[in-house]
Design an enzyme around this catalytic site. Structure first.
Site, PDB file in Angstrom:
ATOM      1  N   CYS B  76       0.918  -1.108   0.034  1.00  0.00           N
ATOM      2  CA  CYS B  76      -0.056   0.054   0.140  1.00  0.00           C
ATOM      3  C   CYS B  76       1.011   1.308   0.056  1.00  0.00           C
ATOM      4  O   CYS B  76       1.532   1.452  -0.966  1.00  0.00           O
ATOM      5  CB  CYS B  76      -0.887   0.047   1.039  1.00  0.00           C
ATOM      6  SG  CYS B  76      -2.382   1.106   0.943  1.00  0.00           S
ATOM      7  N   HIS B 174      -3.999  -5.103   0.286  1.00  0.00           N
ATOM      8  CA  HIS B 174      -3.381  -5.495   1.480  1.00  0.00           C
ATOM      9  C   HIS B 174      -3.341  -7.017   1.788  1.00  0.00           C
ATOM     10  O   HIS B 174      -4.579  -7.599   2.053  1.00  0.00           O
ATOM     11  CB  HIS B 174      -4.305  -4.782   2.504  1.00  0.00           C
ATOM     12  CG  HIS B 174      -4.069  -3.233   2.847  1.00  0.00           C
ATOM     13  ND1 HIS B 174      -2.917  -2.810   3.654  1.00  0.00           N
ATOM     14  CD2 HIS B 174      -4.486  -2.342   2.252  1.00  0.00           C
ATOM     15  CE1 HIS B 174      -2.704  -1.646   3.666  1.00  0.00           C
ATOM     16  NE2 HIS B 174      -3.851  -1.254   2.619  1.00  0.00           N
ATOM     17  N   GLU B 176      -2.361  -8.627   3.570  1.00  0.00           N
ATOM     18  CA  GLU B 176      -2.583  -9.005   5.335  1.00  0.00           C
ATOM     19  C   GLU B 176      -3.915  -9.087   5.596  1.00  0.00           C
ATOM     20  O   GLU B 176      -4.482  -9.335   6.870  1.00  0.00           O
ATOM     21  CB  GLU B 176      -1.678  -8.106   6.253  1.00  0.00           C
ATOM     22  CG  GLU B 176      -1.880  -6.734   6.429  1.00  0.00           C
ATOM     23  CD  GLU B 176      -1.896  -5.978   5.285  1.00  0.00           C
ATOM     24  OE1 GLU B 176      -1.432  -6.307   4.110  1.00  0.00           O
ATOM     25  OE2 GLU B 176      -2.056  -4.624   5.568  1.00  0.00           O
TER      26      GLU B 176
END
Lengths: 252, 194
Positions: B76, B174, B176
């Site tokens: 990001c 993202h 994650e």
């Protein structure tokens, strides 16, 4: 294509999920972490945790809970309830929340929205707006919908956009708890008034209600609590249904 | 050891959580030596470009990041800082990818927030990932498609979902926060040969 988001909301009191949860197969259905994990497996796109703990003392456990949730799940989540300052927000963001949601505190002190956006970026700042129709005009209510403010809803959402809000969680108090469907008129009006993602909330009772709000308004998410908690509408069934209606949905 | 760069940006902890869930040992650090000696480095971040660059320069981390030799993944804001220039705060960035970071035209809702598809997947970063998988985004600035693009997404316009140049990888999305798909992408990065 950007997908419409299905968002279960968990009300937390003293570190426990409230609103009577009735899942089978959970070791402890009142444990927000367990419930969150279950929703992730079922395909929830995001989660919202609203802390409704009454006392400041007990609220200190919130950051610890957020830390446990962040360690356990791999989708984004928002934490709201009692965030009155940049410091309050910082504690839950540091603990791992992706976004914070502010409601009454933003009406009381609109500068808070700007301060949060400056410190954490707009994408972290959700403004929750509780709206109710008063003699034909949608007005903003605070303190859990108990107190009417001077703000007209459409003016308020434009104001918070200007201040740097990244998303609006719009709850129609008229729809909330009725299971008669999302309030389409105000949701559409808000989504047309601002250039921000809108999460529609309040009134979802059937799968058709989600299809309605996604096809008739620009809302990018639909939030509900009890219909998911009580297993009335399992998330996979809902997503399957929406997919069949050609509504863009994350699948798998 | 996986080193996650510590700086004045949010969401570093989420990346740490995701890496440790996969069974890797990770450390959040701004120590030069630890970064230089790590097996892999992750440069995460949610925040604002100019204040992040100012911070990195003050700490001397800009030079360290540019000169990393092991597989390094920007996420990001991390990806955007790896580019040459960002329109966010008109910021000169690290210049690892010689491309520009631009603000989305506000003809649609900005930020681009939510789950969107990735396609034209290249490099082992996307091993086992199906075309048009959904991953999670939240951003207002984007990198144009270029020779470094290894995945694309379309929102308002087509742009780079991921970049690669030598040992440097970067994703606008993202991993994650992207459930199982994101986990696989992270796992792929963590198993890249050093």
């Amino acid at each position: 294509m950007l997908k419409k988001r299905i968002i279960p909301c968990l009300d937390i009191k003293d570190g426990r999920t409230v609103k009577g949860v009735n899942f089978i197969g959970l070791r402890d259905a009142g444990d927000p972490v367990e419930l969150a994990k279950k929703y992730v497996v079922e395909g929830a796109d995001e989660l919202v945790f609203l802390d409704i703990t009454a006392t400041l003392e007990k609220r200190k456990t919130l950051a610890e809970m957020v830390e446990k949730i962040a360690a356990a799940i791999n989708i984004p989540f928002t934490v709201g309830g009692g965030i009155n300052s940049v410091e309050d927000a910082s504690a839950v963001i540091k603990a791992g929340a992706d976004k914070v949601s502010v409601n009454s505190s933003a009406v009381k002190n609109p500068q808070l929205v700007a301060d949060l956006a400056a410190r954490f970026g707009s994408q972290c700042v959700v403004v929750a707006v509780d709206t109710r129709n008063v003699n034909g005009t949608e007005k903003v209510f605070v303190s859990g919908g108990k107190i009417e403010t001077e703000w007209e809803t459409l003016d308020w959402v434009k104001k918070v956009e200007e201040l740097g809000a990244g998303e609006i969680l719009l709850t129609s108090m008229d729809g909330d708890g009725t299971k008669a469907g999302f309030k389409i008129d105000i949701t559409k009006a808000v989504a047309d008034a601002v250039n921000l993602p809108i999460i529609a909330s309040g009134g979802a009772g059937t799968m058709e209600h989600f299809a309605e709000v996604f096809t008739q308004t620009k809302a990018s998410g639909g939030l509900a609590a009890s219909i998911f908690h009580f297993g009335e509408i399992p998330i996979p069934t809902l997503k399957n249904y929406l997919k069949e209606q050609n509504i863009p949905i994350r699948w798998k | 050891m996986i080193a996650i760069i510590k700086y004045n940006a949010g969401n570093v902890k989420s990346v740490y959580n995701a890496v440790t869930r996969l069974g890797y040992e990770a450390v959040i650090t701004d120590d030069f030596e630890t970064l230089q000696n790590a097996d892999k480095v992750i440069f995460p971040g949610v925040g604002e470009a100019s204040s992040a660059m100012t911070y990195l320069k003050e700490k001397g981390l800009d030079e360290v990041i540019k000169n990393l030799k092991q597989p390094t993944l920007g996420i990001c804001l991390g990806q955007q800082l790896m580019c040459a220039f960002s329109e966010e705060g008109n910021t000169d960035c690290l210049g690892i990818f010689p491309i520009q970071v631009k603000l989305f035209p506000s003809t649609e809702i900005v930020p681009h927030m939510g789950w969107n598809t990735i396609y034209d997947l290249k490099t082992p970063l996307f091993n086992g990932i199906e075309e048009n998988s959904d991953i999670y985004y939240v951003h207002s600035f984007y990198c144009e498609n270029s020779e470094y693009t290894i995945a694309s997404t379309n929102y308002i316009l087509e742009y780079s979902a991921a970049l690669n140049k030598d040992n440097f990888y970067a994703t606008q999305f993202h991993p994650e926060k992207s459930a199982g798909i994101g986990e696989q992408i992270l796992k792929n990065f963590l198993s890249l040969k050093t």
